[in-house]
Write an enzyme that holds these catalytic residues in place. Sequence first.
Site, mmCIF file in Angstrom:
data_model
loop_
_atom_site.group_PDB
_atom_site.id
_atom_site.type_symbol
_atom_site.label_atom_id
_atom_site.label_comp_id
_atom_site.label_asym_id
_atom_site.label_seq_id
_atom_site.Cartn_x
_atom_site.Cartn_y
_atom_site.Cartn_z
ATOM 1 N N GLU A 1 0.828 -1.212 0.000
ATOM 2 C CA GLU A 1 0.000 0.000 0.000
ATOM 3 C C GLU A 1 0.862 1.262 0.000
ATOM 4 O O GLU A 1 0.362 2.349 0.298
ATOM 5 C CB GLU A 1 -0.919 0.010 1.231
ATOM 6 N N HIS B 1 -2.475 2.563 8.633
ATOM 7 C CA HIS B 1 -3.671 1.825 8.212
ATOM 8 C C HIS B 1 -3.882 0.648 9.156
ATOM 9 O O HIS B 1 -2.929 -0.058 9.495
ATOM 10 C CB HIS B 1 -3.500 1.313 6.777
ATOM 11 N N HIS C 1 -7.360 -2.091 11.003
ATOM 12 C CA HIS C 1 -8.728 -2.615 10.880
ATOM 13 C C HIS C 1 -9.475 -2.537 12.220
ATOM 14 O O HIS C 1 -9.698 -3.568 12.854
ATOM 15 C CB HIS C 1 -8.690 -4.081 10.436
ATOM 16 N N GLU D 1 -16.639 15.106 23.474
ATOM 17 C CA GLU D 1 -15.284 15.506 23.075
ATOM 18 C C GLU D 1 -14.924 15.160 21.636
ATOM 19 O O GLU D 1 -13.848 15.526 21.159
ATOM 20 C CB GLU D 1 -14.259 14.885 24.048
ATOM 21 N N HIS E 1 -13.717 -2.628 5.709
ATOM 22 C CA HIS E 1 -12.275 -2.896 5.646
ATOM 23 C C HIS E 1 -11.515 -2.262 6.821
ATOM 24 O O HIS E 1 -10.926 -2.978 7.618
ATOM 25 C CB HIS E 1 -11.727 -2.406 4.300
HETATM 26 ZN ZN LIG Z 1 -6.339 -3.413 5.317
#
Ligand SMILES: [Zn+2]
Length: 262
Positions: free
Chosen positions: A114, A137, A139, A167, A208
């Site tokens: 990625e 990144h 999950h 908040e 995802h």
């Molecule tokens: Zn992922």
Amino acid sequence: MSKFMDSSLLKEAMETCHYFWQSGWGECHAGNLSYLLDEKQLAEYAEDFQVKRTIPIAFSTQGLVGRTFLVTRSGAVFRKILRNPLEDFGIVRIKDTALEILWGFEKDKLPTSELSAHLQCHSQRLASNENNRLVLHCHPTYTIMMTFMHPLIEKDFTETLWRLNSECVLVFPDGVGLLPWMVCGDGAIGEETAKKMRNHRIVIWPYHGMFASGNDFDEVVGLIETIEKNAHVFMETRNAVNEGITHEQVRELAEAFKVEIE
Ligand SMILES: [Zn+2]
């Protein structure tokens, strides 16, 4: 032992990936990060950072030629991330059509698949905030659940999150970016994520996970924790008796915190 091996930056990156696994947000091969090093860090570890090999790349370097990043490897397993930092992490310098590996990625390991999405996100974030350093990144479970249970309309998704805790609007007045479902990897999703990052530090990928960015680890992990915590609250309170914070009260909070929201 290299000096970078003992650095607070590598330690923080390893601890963060481990924390994601412990939290259930980095299962199997899930999760990746990239961190832009500054001049001071480059000078400090100059002896460690020598070109070891060069890897051709087919994607745009997004105006980041000459910049140097700490990156997780393709296929890294966050469950085991504390064991082999020299394989699971690498320092890469961006060239026009190649990456120079300056440290790590031993045994011919490669940067995250990625990376193209990461570089596009860095480029967009730096255009609006020159102090942005980190793109992550992962999950997060409840955030993914929320994408099944809430209409996938960006503005409404943000508003719902803001209304879940007093908040929230202070922590992410920029709201969240939300993509439609897309094929993940090095295709169009990277460009679409980066476009959203012009205005949001957080971009949610339905079914995802999440891309998050910011100036340092505390900021980015804090953002992810806040979104995830409140997605959890959303999931557990869908049959709630009380309305909770109203649209107008969110604006009152924004005024009290002196943050601007759309
Ligand atoms: Zn992922």
